[in-house]
Design an enzyme around this catalytic site. Structure first.
Site, mmCIF file in Angstrom:
data_model
loop_
_atom_site.group_PDB
_atom_site.id
_atom_site.type_symbol
_atom_site.label_atom_id
_atom_site.label_comp_id
_atom_site.label_asym_id
_atom_site.label_seq_id
_atom_site.Cartn_x
_atom_site.Cartn_y
_atom_site.Cartn_z
ATOM 1 N N TYR A 1 -0.827 6.879 -0.729
ATOM 2 C CA TYR A 1 -1.506 6.548 -1.987
ATOM 3 C C TYR A 1 -2.256 7.810 -2.422
ATOM 4 C CZ TYR A 1 -0.721 1.518 -2.631
ATOM 5 O OH TYR A 1 -0.174 0.289 -2.903
ATOM 6 N N ASP B 1 -4.028 8.410 -4.917
ATOM 7 C CA ASP B 1 -5.383 8.289 -5.477
ATOM 8 C C ASP B 1 -6.420 8.540 -4.386
ATOM 9 O OD1 ASP B 1 -4.319 5.870 -4.413
ATOM 10 O OD2 ASP B 1 -5.881 4.678 -5.388
ATOM 11 N N TRP C 1 -2.161 5.717 -8.408
ATOM 12 C CA TRP C 1 -2.963 4.714 -9.146
ATOM 13 C C TRP C 1 -4.052 5.456 -9.894
ATOM 14 C CZ3 TRP C 1 -0.718 0.140 -9.172
ATOM 15 C CH2 TRP C 1 0.107 -0.221 -8.102
ATOM 16 N N THR C 2 -4.261 5.087 -11.158
ATOM 17 C CA THR C 2 -5.025 6.001 -12.016
ATOM 18 C C THR C 2 -6.402 5.495 -12.451
ATOM 19 O OG1 THR C 2 -3.917 5.111 -13.980
ATOM 20 C CG2 THR C 2 -2.898 7.039 -12.935
ATOM 21 N N GLU C 3 -6.992 4.568 -11.695
ATOM 22 C CA GLU C 3 -8.313 4.087 -12.114
ATOM 23 C C GLU C 3 -9.291 5.237 -12.380
ATOM 24 O OE1 GLU C 3 -6.553 2.802 -9.618
ATOM 25 O OE2 GLU C 3 -6.904 0.641 -9.387
ATOM 26 N N ASP D 1 1.814 -8.554 -6.174
ATOM 27 C CA ASP D 1 0.696 -8.250 -5.264
ATOM 28 C C ASP D 1 -0.594 -8.907 -5.749
ATOM 29 O OD1 ASP D 1 0.872 -6.556 -7.519
ATOM 30 O OD2 ASP D 1 -0.600 -5.204 -6.645
ATOM 31 N N GLU D 2 -1.522 -9.055 -4.839
ATOM 32 C CA GLU D 2 -2.923 -9.342 -5.136
ATOM 33 C C GLU D 2 -3.098 -10.384 -6.241
ATOM 34 O OE1 GLU D 2 -5.071 -5.191 -3.990
ATOM 35 O OE2 GLU D 2 -4.140 -5.246 -5.948
ATOM 36 N N TRP E 1 3.311 -1.740 1.064
ATOM 37 C CA TRP E 1 2.126 -0.949 0.673
ATOM 38 C C TRP E 1 0.925 -1.205 1.564
ATOM 39 C CZ3 TRP E 1 -2.673 -2.541 -1.409
ATOM 40 C CH2 TRP E 1 -2.788 -3.900 -1.709
HETATM 41 C C1 ACM Z 1 -1.127 -2.352 -4.679
HETATM 42 O O1 ACM Z 1 -1.660 -1.287 -4.353
HETATM 43 N N1 ACM Z 1 -1.853 -3.382 -5.050
HETATM 44 C C2 ACM Z 1 0.307 -2.501 -4.661
#
Ligand code: ACM
Length: 541
Positions: A406, A408, A456-458, A314-315, A381
């Site tokens: 998601y 988060d 996602w844990t940022e 990704d990204e 996603w």
């Molecule tokens: C993602 O949330 N970049 C998979």
């Protein structure tokens, strides 16, 4: 007591007394049931203080017995649980089904069955019921991002227990990212010596002015990973590791600067990233990089027996590749059209490499853009579209659209939500999430292996923050993934909430720091820490 989550397919109460587990209750475990037998004795034994002594394995079973057996007539993850006043009979289609049945049995015993030691005077009564149950999807996943904030091994084992209690069976282990590398790779020790920690951490969204001015880090040794994988397997959970390539790789480049685009950036000056977002520092598309990561994946395959290996994908910002003479030469040499095709080439290399070793690649939906080998699967996603395209192209799909699952993302619009990120996605929104898009034909829908909630844990700096974001929504998600629910608009959310009233008691007994229905407790708030809320209703798709 019959408020089971996720809701079983069929549950009928019959006449008769409760069955009560006591000091003389025996567990008669038939062939192939040993895993569940061990779990029952260890877990229910601890909660109840009862010995649950082994009964006869063969022949006639007397009363006051919990009988465990397998019946090939049921689906492998299906089970049947029959409680009579004289005894309990739990039958699994396979070891996994039996184990899920044992999770139901624990729920029927009441919230205190989720403690690790008995309270005085506890009674362990099962209501007279017959339950027949099986999951909707074979992939019922939770993704834990242990890269942005490290979750120590104990926390991962605890999450495996929490997953098991909700009949979830895939842990997607997001082990690497720009902000940290979390798995020991023996042939490349600097991945963890350098890559597993950062000097400081942005506190809040990346626009926040706050820093946590202390080192953050940690990693799992290979023995830790073996322990995690074995602990998961004992609970019928598969661990799917993710090593993110070719983007989200700054921690690896900080450890081994030659992995980066050295002709456009001084990669020796990079450190493990200390803030959030998508780093522009991506892997160089060189043979040396491929060999390096083949070495990483070789060690990974020895640790993780899962069919699927997640390679991220990704990204990946293309700016450095556009400016890099090395990358441009690669594009020319391979007769590729552009940098997007270069990314596809990178992913396809590992697609083939994994297939040659009997494994299957899974990656985020960007991997679809350049064409993929048939066996590869896609984690959708960026909404449903990637999953729809993948299923139509004959690829298997795991549905995890960021707009829906998601975790988060904030779960209430209120001012008190800690570090609010993204859309408002309430317990009810998650309960009404549908993993299979209506536009797929029956054949295409067959490619939807299942669904996954992503954590996602940022902005989750510790276990309590992870618990808060994940629960109670993971309970709603588990029901979506397991139960045969009607179409979203027809789902009985009020009924789910009634069952949740009991389930909160189970979560309390387990020590889960969930978001209470009334909003965060004072210590669950993070006043003054900037988030990034996004307004507006959920998109249809
Ligand atoms: C993602 O949330 N970049 C998979």
């Amino acid at each position: 007591m019959t408020d089971v989550i996720p809701q079983p397919r069929r549950m009928t109460a019959h006449e008769g007394d409760f069955f009560e587990l006591g000091p003389d209750t025996r567990v008669a475990a038939g062939a192939g049931t040993e895993r569940t037998e061990r779990w029952l004795r260890a877990t229910l034994g601890a909660a109840t203080g009862l010995p649950l002594a082994p009964g006869t394995r063969d022949g006639a079973v007397e009363g006051d017995t919990v009988r465990l057996s397998l019946d090939g007539g049921l689906s492998t993850e299906g089970y049947r649980l029959v409680v009579e006043p004289t005894g309990v009979h739990l039958t699994g289609g396979g070891p996994a089904g039996l184990f899920w049945g044992a999770q139901t049995l624990r729920q029927l015993l009441g919230p205190d069955a989720f403690r690790r030691a008995p309270l005085p005077g506890g009674r362990w009564r099962l209501p007279p019921v017959r339950i027949e149950d099986a999951p909707r999807f074979p992939w019922r996943g939770l993704m834990l991002d242990v890269a942005r904030h490290f979750m120590p091994k104990d926390g991962v084992l605890r999450y495996l227990d929490l997953m098991a209690a909700h009949k979830l069976n895939v842990l997607h282990f997001h082990l690497t990212d720009d902000q940290g590398w979390r798995v020991e790779i023996k042939r490349h020790p600097k991945l963890t010596e350098t890559g597993s920690w950062r000097a400081r951490t942005k506190y809040g969204h990346r626009a926040s002015p706050l820093w946590e001015e202390k080192p953050h880090g940690g990693y799992y040794t290979q023995d830790d990973i073996r322990e995690i994988v074995a602990y998961a397997a004992e609970r019928n959970i598969t661990v799917v590791p993710e090593i993110d390539v070719p983007g989200h790789s700054q921690a690896a480049i900080a450890a081994y600067p030659e992995l980066g685009n050295t002709d456009v950036v001084d990669t020796t000056a990079l450190s493990v990233w200390d803030t959030w977002g998508v780093s522009p520092n991506v892997l160089a598309p060189t043979e040396a990089t491929l060999r390096f990561y083949e070495g990483v994946f070789e060690e990974l395959l020895a640790l993780f027996p899962s069919e699927f290996i997640h390679i991220g994908g990704d990204e990946c910002p293309k700016d450095q590749w556009r400016r890099s003479a090395t990358a441009q030469a690669r594009i020319e040499e391979l007769a590729l059209a552009d940098e997007d095709e270069l990314q596809a080439w990178f992913v396809q290399h590992f697609d083939t490499w994994l297939a040659e070793r009997g494994r299957r690649l899974i990656g985020w939906d960007e991997i679809l853009e350049g064409g993929l080998a048939k066996g590869a699967a896609v984690a959708s996603w960026r909404g449903y579209a990637g999953g729809v395209a993948a299923a139509r192209a004959g690829h298997d799909v795991v549905m995890c659209p960021e707009q829906q699952v998601y975790l988060d993302h904030r779960q209430h619009a209120g001012e008190d939500e800690p570090v609010p990120i993204g859309f408002v996605r309430t317990l009810e929104d998650v309960y009404r999430f549908e993993p299979v898009p209506a536009e797929l034909t029956a054949d295409e829908s067959g490619h939807v292996l299942g669904t996954q909630a992503n954590v996602w844990t940022e902005v989750m700096e510790n276990q309590a923050r992870v618990d808060y974001q994940t629960f109670p929504r993971l309970a709603a998600f588990a029901e979506v993934a397991w139960s045969a629910l009607p179409a979203p608009a027809d789902r009985d959310f009020a009924g789910f909430e009634r069952r949740m009233a009991v389930h909160y008691g189970r979560l309390d007994a387990l020590g889960v720091a969930y978001r209470p229905p009334g909003g965060p407790l004072p210590w669950q708030r993070r006043p003054g820490v900037l988030g990034r809320p996004i307004d507006g209703p959920p998109p249809d798709k």
